[in-house]
Design an enzyme around this catalytic site. Structure first.
Site, PDB file in Angstrom:
ATOM      1  N   LEU A 144     -10.052 -15.995  -2.640  1.00 18.55           N
ATOM      2  CA  LEU A 144     -11.149 -15.698  -3.572  1.00 18.55           C
ATOM      3  C   LEU A 144     -10.952 -16.494  -4.863  1.00 18.55           C
ATOM      4  CD1 LEU A 144     -12.077 -11.944  -3.274  1.00 18.55           C
ATOM      5  CD2 LEU A 144     -12.549 -13.851  -1.751  1.00 18.55           C
ATOM      6  N   SER A 145     -12.065 -17.017  -5.356  1.00 17.22           N
ATOM      7  CA  SER A 145     -12.030 -17.825  -6.575  1.00 17.22           C
ATOM      8  C   SER A 145     -13.427 -17.830  -7.182  1.00 17.22           C
ATOM      9  CB  SER A 145     -11.631 -19.265  -6.216  1.00 17.22           C
ATOM     10  OG  SER A 145     -12.034 -20.149  -7.246  1.00 17.22           O
ATOM     11  N   GLN A 185       0.272 -22.643 -12.165  1.00 18.77           N
ATOM     12  CA  GLN A 185       0.014 -21.949 -13.446  1.00 18.77           C
ATOM     13  C   GLN A 185       1.050 -20.856 -13.674  1.00 18.77           C
ATOM     14  OE1 GLN A 185      -3.964 -20.760 -15.104  1.00 18.77           O
ATOM     15  NE2 GLN A 185      -3.518 -18.820 -14.145  1.00 18.77           N
ATOM     16  N   HIS A 220      -9.515 -10.427  -8.843  1.00 14.13           N
ATOM     17  CA  HIS A 220      -9.185  -9.946 -10.192  1.00 14.13           C
ATOM     18  C   HIS A 220      -8.971  -8.431 -10.194  1.00 14.13           C
ATOM     19  CE1 HIS A 220     -11.683 -13.587 -11.492  1.00 14.13           C
ATOM     20  NE2 HIS A 220     -10.518 -13.807 -12.054  1.00 14.13           N
ATOM     21  N   GLY A 267     -13.241 -14.504 -16.664  1.00  9.51           N
ATOM     22  CA  GLY A 267     -14.449 -13.785 -16.251  1.00  9.51           C
ATOM     23  C   GLY A 267     -14.897 -14.173 -14.867  1.00  9.51           C
ATOM     24  N   HIS A 317     -14.037 -11.095  -9.584  1.00 11.96           N
ATOM     25  CA  HIS A 317     -14.212 -10.836  -8.149  1.00 11.96           C
ATOM     26  C   HIS A 317     -13.092  -9.897  -7.692  1.00 11.96           C
ATOM     27  CE1 HIS A 317     -10.979 -13.711  -7.708  1.00 11.96           C
ATOM     28  NE2 HIS A 317     -11.706 -14.663  -8.265  1.00 11.96           N
ATOM     29  N   LYS A 365      -1.205 -15.446  -7.593  1.00 11.78           N
ATOM     30  CA  LYS A 365      -0.447 -16.576  -7.038  1.00 11.78           C
ATOM     31  C   LYS A 365      -1.343 -17.708  -6.553  1.00 11.78           C
ATOM     32  CE  LYS A 365       3.683 -14.285  -5.268  1.00 11.78           C
ATOM     33  NZ  LYS A 365       4.487 -14.110  -4.051  1.00 11.78           N
ATOM     34  N   ASP A 405      -3.148 -19.517  -8.269  1.00  7.57           N
ATOM     35  CA  ASP A 405      -2.848 -20.602  -9.220  1.00  7.57           C
ATOM     36  C   ASP A 405      -1.329 -20.689  -9.340  1.00  7.57           C
ATOM     37  OD1 ASP A 405      -5.568 -21.393 -10.092  1.00  7.57           O
ATOM     38  OD2 ASP A 405      -5.668 -19.287 -10.664  1.00  7.57           O
TER      39      ASP A 405
HETATM   40  O1  PAF Z   1      -6.306 -18.277 -14.420  1.00  6.54           O
HETATM   41  C1  PAF Z   1      -7.182 -18.266 -15.306  1.00  6.54           C
HETATM   42  O2  PAF Z   1      -8.251 -17.681 -15.165  1.00  6.54           O
HETATM   43  C2  PAF Z   1      -6.929 -18.997 -16.611  1.00  6.54           C
HETATM   44  O3  PAF Z   1      -6.246 -20.184 -16.404  1.00  6.54           O
HETATM   45  C3  PAF Z   1      -6.227 -18.138 -17.676  1.00  6.54           C
HETATM   46  C4  PAF Z   1      -4.825 -17.733 -17.230  1.00  6.54           C
HETATM   47  C5  PAF Z   1      -7.056 -16.899 -17.959  1.00  6.54           C
HETATM   48  C6  PAF Z   1      -6.090 -18.920 -18.983  1.00  6.54           C
HETATM   49  O4  PAF Z   1      -7.325 -19.294 -19.494  1.00  6.54           O
END
Ligand code: PAF
Length: 277
Positions: free
Chosen positions: A180-181, A149, A33, A27, A30, A144, A146
Site C-alpha cells: 500500500l502506498s 528511509q 498508515h 497524509g 490508507h 518498512k 520505505d
Molecule cells: O514516509 C513519509 O511519508 C515521509 O517521508 C515522512 C517520514 C512523513 C517525512 O516527510
C-alpha cells in the site's frame, strides 16, 4: 480527535501527556498508515499523527504539487483507528523562514533511492528531526516499505542521541501483494493490475536466496528482465545487507532485496527482507 496546526498549541497540549507516540505522514491515509497508528497506540497510548507534505524531500519535476491532499478523509480514518491528535501545520508554520539548517545524511543516502532522487533523504531527515523536536514523542513509528528511509532515520536518531525510540512496522499489502502506498492512486486500472509484479519479482529473488543461491547479480538481472518484459522501467532491483544497505559480505545472512521501478508515470518501490541459509 483533536486537530492542531501550530507548534505553540501542540506543545501546550502535549505538556499534559506522559506517553506520546508519533506517526509522521504526508497524509492521504490508507490502511498501511492505520496499522502504524494501531502499533503506535500499543506502545504509547497518546498517538499523534503528523500530516505535512514536505517540500524539502521532493526533487525538481517530482509530484509535490499533485501529491494527494485529502485532509478531511484522512481525519475520519485516523479517528476511527484511535489516533488522538493530528498535527497539520502549513508550510509557513513548519518553515517560517527558508530552512537553511539541514541534516547532512551519510553516503548511504546517495545510493538506491538517493541516486534517483538527489537530496531526498536530506529533506526527509531534516523534517523528521524537526517533527521529533516539535512532538517530542517517546516512540515514532515508520513503515518498512520505505526501507532506506527507516534505515537513515534510525542511524540519525542513534548518532544524534535523540530521545525517541524508532519502531519499524511491516509493510501492509493488498491481497495481490502490492504494497500500500499513497502513490498507488496514480495508477490506471491496467497499471494497477500489473503493479503486483514488482512484489512478485522481489519474491522470486527472496525464494532463490533463501534456497541457497548467492549469485545476487544474476538474480537481480532476472528480476529486472521480468519487469522490463512487462513494460516497467526499472531503476534498480538489488540485494543488500540489512545492516548497512551496502553489498552484502560473503557470509552475511540478514539481507533485503529492494526494488524501484516505473509503470507509466508512477514510480513504485518495495522490498522484502531475506534470511539467507
Ligand atoms: O514516509 C513519509 O511519508 C515521509 O517521508 C515522512 C517520514 C512523513 C517525512 O516527510
Amino acid at each position: 480527535m483533536e486537530i492542531v496546526r501550530t507548534v505553540a498549541e501542540l506543545r501546550a497540549r502535549l505538556a499534559r501527556e506522559s506517553a506520546v507516540s508519533c506517526v509522521p505522514t504526508m497524509g492521504n491515509i490508507h490502511d498501511g498508515h492505520l496499522r502504524l497508528v494501531d502499533l503506535a497506540g500499543g506502545q504509547a497510548p497518546f498517538v499523534v499523527t503528523t500530516i505535512f507534505v514536505n517540500r524539502l524531500q521532493f526533487g525538481q519535476g517530482e509530484d509535490f504539487d499533485r501529491y494527494p491532499r485529502t485532509f478531511e478523509d484522512d481525519c475520519r480514518k485516523l479517528e476511527g483507528a484511535g489516533c488522538k491528535l493530528v498535527f497539520h501545520p502549513d508550510e509557513g508554520e513548519m518553515y517560517p523562514e527558508p530552512q537553511v539548517f539541514a541534516v547532512d545524511p551519510p553516503p548511504v543516502a546517495n545510493k538506491l533511492e538517493g541516486r534517483f532522487r538527489p537530496g531526498h533523504f536530506r529533506g526527509v531527515a531534516t523534517v523528521v528531526l524537526k517533527l521529533i523536536n516539535i512532538v517530542q514523542p517517546q516512540i515514532a513509528v515508520f513503515g518498512k516499505k520505505d526501507y532506506q528511509q527507516i534505515h537513515i532515520v534510525r542511524h540519525m536518531v542513534d548518532q544524534l542521541a535523540l530521545p525517541v525510540r524508532i519502531v519499524a512496522a511491516e509493510t501492509f499489502r493488498a491481497d495481490d501483494g502490492l504494497a500500500l502506498s499513497s502513490r498507488n492512486r496514480y495508477l490506471t486500472d491496467a497499471e494497477r493490475a500489473e503493479a503486483p509484479r514488482l512484489h512478485q519479482a522481489l519474491s522470486q529473488v527472496r525464494v532463490a536466496v533463501e534456497g541457497g543461491d548467492r549469485n545476487f547479480e544474476a538474480l537481480e538481472f532476472a528480476a529486472d528482465a521480468l519487469l522490463a518484459r512487462h513494460g516497467w522501467h526499472v531503476d534498480y532491483v538489488v540485494v543488500r545487507s540489512r545492516r548497512t544497505l551496502m553489498q552484502p559480505e560473503a557470509d552475511e545472512r540478514d539481507l533485503v532485496v529492494l526494488g524501484a521501478a516505473r509503470l507509466g508515470n508512477t514510480r513504485l518501490i518495495d522490498n522484502l527482507e531475506i534470511s539467507a541459509p
